[in-house]
Motif scaffolding. Structure first.
Motif, PDB file in Angstrom:
ATOM      1  N   SER A 114       0.811  -1.223   0.000  1.00  0.00           N
ATOM      2  CA  SER A 114       0.000   0.000   0.000  1.00  0.00           C
ATOM      3  C   SER A 114       0.841   1.269   0.000  1.00  0.00           C
ATOM      4  O   SER A 114       0.403   2.311  -0.494  1.00  0.00           O
ATOM      5  CB  SER A 114      -0.931   0.003   1.212  1.00  0.00           C
ATOM      6  OG  SER A 114      -0.166  -0.055   2.414  1.00  0.00           O
ATOM      7  N   THR A 115       2.034   1.214   0.567  1.00  0.00           N
ATOM      8  CA  THR A 115       2.878   2.419   0.643  1.00  0.00           C
ATOM      9  C   THR A 115       4.275   2.173   0.093  1.00  0.00           C
ATOM     10  O   THR A 115       5.179   2.947   0.365  1.00  0.00           O
ATOM     11  CB  THR A 115       3.000   2.893   2.108  1.00  0.00           C
ATOM     12  OG1 THR A 115       3.479   1.800   2.919  1.00  0.00           O
ATOM     13  CG2 THR A 115       1.680   3.382   2.646  1.00  0.00           C
ATOM     14  N   ARG A 116       4.432   1.095  -0.692  1.00  0.00           N
ATOM     15  CA  ARG A 116       5.760   0.755  -1.191  1.00  0.00           C
ATOM     16  C   ARG A 116       6.324   1.852  -2.088  1.00  0.00           C
ATOM     17  O   ARG A 116       7.522   2.136  -2.069  1.00  0.00           O
ATOM     18  CB  ARG A 116       5.714  -0.571  -1.951  1.00  0.00           C
ATOM     19  CG  ARG A 116       7.090  -1.126  -2.291  1.00  0.00           C
ATOM     20  CD  ARG A 116       6.984  -2.546  -2.827  1.00  0.00           C
ATOM     21  NE  ARG A 116       6.138  -2.611  -4.004  1.00  0.00           N
ATOM     22  CZ  ARG A 116       5.067  -3.396  -4.119  1.00  0.00           C
ATOM     23  NH1 ARG A 116       4.712  -4.170  -3.130  1.00  0.00           N
ATOM     24  NH2 ARG A 116       4.347  -3.406  -5.219  1.00  0.00           N
ATOM     25  N   GLY A 117       5.460   2.483  -2.892  1.00  0.00           N
ATOM     26  CA  GLY A 117       5.948   3.534  -3.773  1.00  0.00           C
ATOM     27  C   GLY A 117       6.534   4.701  -2.997  1.00  0.00           C
ATOM     28  O   GLY A 117       7.604   5.195  -3.314  1.00  0.00           O
ATOM     29  N   VAL A 118       5.818   5.144  -1.948  1.00  0.00           N
ATOM     30  CA  VAL A 118       6.286   6.275  -1.146  1.00  0.00           C
ATOM     31  C   VAL A 118       7.568   5.915  -0.405  1.00  0.00           C
ATOM     32  O   VAL A 118       8.552   6.656  -0.415  1.00  0.00           O
ATOM     33  CB  VAL A 118       5.204   6.729  -0.154  1.00  0.00           C
ATOM     34  CG1 VAL A 118       5.765   7.745   0.820  1.00  0.00           C
ATOM     35  CG2 VAL A 118       4.029   7.335  -0.914  1.00  0.00           C
ATOM     36  N   LEU A 358      12.553   9.044 -10.306  1.00  0.00           N
ATOM     37  CA  LEU A 358      11.900   8.542  -9.102  1.00  0.00           C
ATOM     38  C   LEU A 358      11.440   7.099  -9.229  1.00  0.00           C
ATOM     39  O   LEU A 358      11.600   6.297  -8.310  1.00  0.00           O
ATOM     40  CB  LEU A 358      10.700   9.438  -8.785  1.00  0.00           C
ATOM     41  CG  LEU A 358       9.892   9.119  -7.533  1.00  0.00           C
ATOM     42  CD1 LEU A 358      10.709   9.442  -6.290  1.00  0.00           C
ATOM     43  CD2 LEU A 358       8.596   9.916  -7.541  1.00  0.00           C
ATOM     44  N   VAL A 359      10.872   6.751 -10.362  1.00  0.00           N
ATOM     45  CA  VAL A 359      10.105   5.515 -10.479  1.00  0.00           C
ATOM     46  C   VAL A 359      10.929   4.323 -10.953  1.00  0.00           C
ATOM     47  O   VAL A 359      10.622   3.177 -10.604  1.00  0.00           O
ATOM     48  CB  VAL A 359       8.909   5.748 -11.437  1.00  0.00           C
ATOM     49  CG1 VAL A 359       8.120   4.467 -11.659  1.00  0.00           C
ATOM     50  CG2 VAL A 359       8.006   6.835 -10.894  1.00  0.00           C
ATOM     51  N   VAL A 360      11.988   4.559 -11.717  1.00  0.00           N
ATOM     52  CA  VAL A 360      12.657   3.468 -12.411  1.00  0.00           C
ATOM     53  C   VAL A 360      13.198   2.403 -11.460  1.00  0.00           C
ATOM     54  O   VAL A 360      12.982   1.199 -11.671  1.00  0.00           O
ATOM     55  CB  VAL A 360      13.788   4.012 -13.320  1.00  0.00           C
ATOM     56  CG1 VAL A 360      14.684   2.884 -13.809  1.00  0.00           C
ATOM     57  CG2 VAL A 360      13.184   4.745 -14.506  1.00  0.00           C
ATOM     58  N   ASN A 361      13.901   2.798 -10.411  1.00  0.00           N
ATOM     59  CA  ASN A 361      14.437   1.800  -9.482  1.00  0.00           C
ATOM     60  C   ASN A 361      13.325   1.074  -8.738  1.00  0.00           C
ATOM     61  O   ASN A 361      13.395  -0.144  -8.513  1.00  0.00           O
ATOM     62  CB  ASN A 361      15.393   2.458  -8.483  1.00  0.00           C
ATOM     63  CG  ASN A 361      16.784   2.640  -9.058  1.00  0.00           C
ATOM     64  OD1 ASN A 361      17.169   1.986 -10.011  1.00  0.00           O
ATOM     65  ND2 ASN A 361      17.538   3.541  -8.468  1.00  0.00           N
ATOM     66  N   THR A 362      12.285   1.803  -8.338  1.00  0.00           N
ATOM     67  CA  THR A 362      11.146   1.169  -7.676  1.00  0.00           C
ATOM     68  C   THR A 362      10.486   0.161  -8.602  1.00  0.00           C
ATOM     69  O   THR A 362      10.191  -0.976  -8.215  1.00  0.00           O
ATOM     70  CB  THR A 362      10.117   2.227  -7.240  1.00  0.00           C
ATOM     71  OG1 THR A 362      10.730   3.116  -6.310  1.00  0.00           O
ATOM     72  CG2 THR A 362       8.903   1.584  -6.601  1.00  0.00           C
ATOM     73  N   TYR A 363      10.241   0.556  -9.837  1.00  0.00           N
ATOM     74  CA  TYR A 363       9.596  -0.316 -10.815  1.00  0.00           C
ATOM     75  C   TYR A 363      10.451  -1.552 -11.087  1.00  0.00           C
ATOM     76  O   TYR A 363       9.954  -2.684 -11.135  1.00  0.00           O
ATOM     77  CB  TYR A 363       9.352   0.459 -12.111  1.00  0.00           C
ATOM     78  CG  TYR A 363       8.462  -0.261 -13.100  1.00  0.00           C
ATOM     79  CD1 TYR A 363       7.089  -0.045 -13.117  1.00  0.00           C
ATOM     80  CD2 TYR A 363       8.987  -1.164 -14.025  1.00  0.00           C
ATOM     81  CE1 TYR A 363       6.264  -0.704 -14.022  1.00  0.00           C
ATOM     82  CE2 TYR A 363       8.180  -1.831 -14.920  1.00  0.00           C
ATOM     83  CZ  TYR A 363       6.819  -1.598 -14.925  1.00  0.00           C
ATOM     84  OH  TYR A 363       6.004  -2.251 -15.804  1.00  0.00           O
TER      85      TYR A 363
END
Length: 443
Positions: A114-118, A358-363
């Protein structure tokens, strides 16, 4: 915090190179190699980071990373020749490589869906805080004697790693790593600490057990089998996952934004800005804009999702980089041209920071299976740093051949291709369990 130290030491060269060139007597070729070499040196630890993290644990490797970062900053502040400075960059690169691979793996593995992105985005916040602090350090010490100012810029980075390493030792180990090592009770104890309810902890442990059971324990003890599965016999869905990870990690540095971050004073001088102090002052604005838009992206990543942010960010970077190239090509050296150049640079950084950075490493960490996550992300970061090294170690030379506007037109074209790739190939991952990503790539 480990990634903050990495970005501080990397981006500090943006302003420090102006003074190192004069103090040590470096040529243009030596300056660009010294500036970008840390990205290449990182490959040594990036390639082995997954294996070491699987052997020793995520937390232990982060302590090792901070130790190398401290030693590298100290060696850099004491260097007095091109050779010693390159050796210092090598030591720093080892620590930075470990941090770049293991920190996102750790953050992803302890975060609930639920909060992994943040929570995963905290890495990017601190990366950008390091960039901002490096620009502030450049400007703050620029008024000191040439032989002293740049050494203090690096010297202030020696002390923080000691406290950061101590803090890391108080953190829990990754529950997924504990489960991979057969320590189910320890994994459950950590999950109870980092979950909202005991029921949620039990559900997360069940998901982890299911993922771990896909491979026998002995294959989790070393990274050799993981590399074989990644490189020699990947399934169809895994091939698609690897393609997405490697392509994303290639496109980010190929956009040329890191060249802007490391050579922004040279870009501003190409637009007619003659004052070094003014150019360094503007870099602080770059760091501030970068930080603000990273924070905006953090607020949006779990609301809008990963894919919309990547689409908006890649389109924005392509358009603003083309605008920067056009400004440098036709603007001349007037005050208006300088202002437009600064605005274009800030726009590029804003578009890049809100999603792309921001998103690439998370993705990448989200879509890789647990058993392959450390090695797969290591391979992706290796591609990222290799391309970044090539871009930053050749920027001055390539600009001499095809002009600086030509460089930025090229970067804009590459980012336009990245937009098409994201649109055509990347599914959304928002809110999904880390253990069910294969389903997305079976289609």
């Amino acid at each position: 915090m480990t990634t903050m130290l990495h970005s501080y030491n990397l981006t500090l060269m943006s302003g420090a190179q102006l003074f190192i060139r004069e103090d040590v007597g470096l040529t243009d070729a030596q300056v660009e190699v010294l500036t970008g070499s840390m990205n290449v040196f990182m490959l040594v630890s990036i390639v082995g980071a997954g294996w070491v993290a699987d052997r020793l644990g995520r937390r232990c490797v982060l302590v090792i990373a901070t130790s190398f970062l401290m030693a590298g900053a100290l060696a850099m502040s004491l260097g007095n020749s091109y050779g010693t400075l390159m050796a210092a960059r090598f030591v720093t690169g080892i620590g930075a490589g470990f941090a770049r691979v293991v920190a996102p793996v750790y953050n992803t593995e302890i975060s609930p869906p639920s909060t992994r992105g943040v929570l995963s985005s905290l890495l990017n916040i601190f990366i950008n805080l390091g960039v901002l602090l490096s620009y502030v350090s450049n400007y703050t010490f620029s008024g000191l004697p040439v032989h002293l100012g740049w050494r203090l810029m690096y010297g202030v980075g020696v002390v923080p790693p000691v406290f950061i390493a101590a803090g890391i030792l108080l953190m829990p180990e990754s529950p997924r790593w504990l489960a991979m090592r057969g320590r189910q009770a320890d994994a459950h104890a950590v999950l109870v600490r980092i979950s909202d309810t005991p029921t949620e902890a039990d559900l997360r442990l069940a998901e982890i057990k299911q993922a771990v059971s896909q491979k026998p324990p002995e294959q989790h003890a070393t990274g050799g089998s993981a590399w074989k599965e990644l490189l020699l016999r990947p399934s169809a869905s895994l091939q698609r996952i690897i393609l997405c990870v490697l392509a994303l990690q290639f496109f980010v540095p190929a956009s040329g934004v890191e060249a802007i971050l490391l050579y922004s004073p040279l870009v501003f001088k190409a637009a007619g800005m003659t004052s070094t102090a003014a150019a360094l002052a503007v870099t602080i604005a770059i760091g501030a804009v970068k930080m603000c838009f990273i924070l905006l992206g953090v607020l949006l990543t779990d609301r809008l999702g990963r894919r919309p942010l990547l689409l908006a960010s890649t389109a924005g970077v392509a358009a603003t980089t083309a605008a920067l190239a056009l400004t440098l090509a036709v603007g001349g050296a007037s005050a208006v041209a300088q202002a437009v150049c600064v605005a274009a640079v800030l726009a590029v950084v804003a578009a890049y920071s809100v999603g792309y950075a921001l998103v690439v490493n998370t993705y990448s960490a989200e879509i890789l299976p647990l058993r392959l996550r450390a090695q797969g992300l290591g391979a992706g970061v290796a591609v990222n740093r290799l391309v970044s090294g090539l871009v930053t170690m050749t920027f001055i030379s390539v600009a001499d051949v095809i002009t600086m506007p030509g460089c930025f037109f090229l970067y804009a074209a590459v980012t336009a291709v990245a937009f098409v790739f994201v649109y055509a190939r990347l599914p959304e991952t928002k809110g999904r369990s880390l253990e069910d990503m294969d389903v997305l790539f079976d289609k």
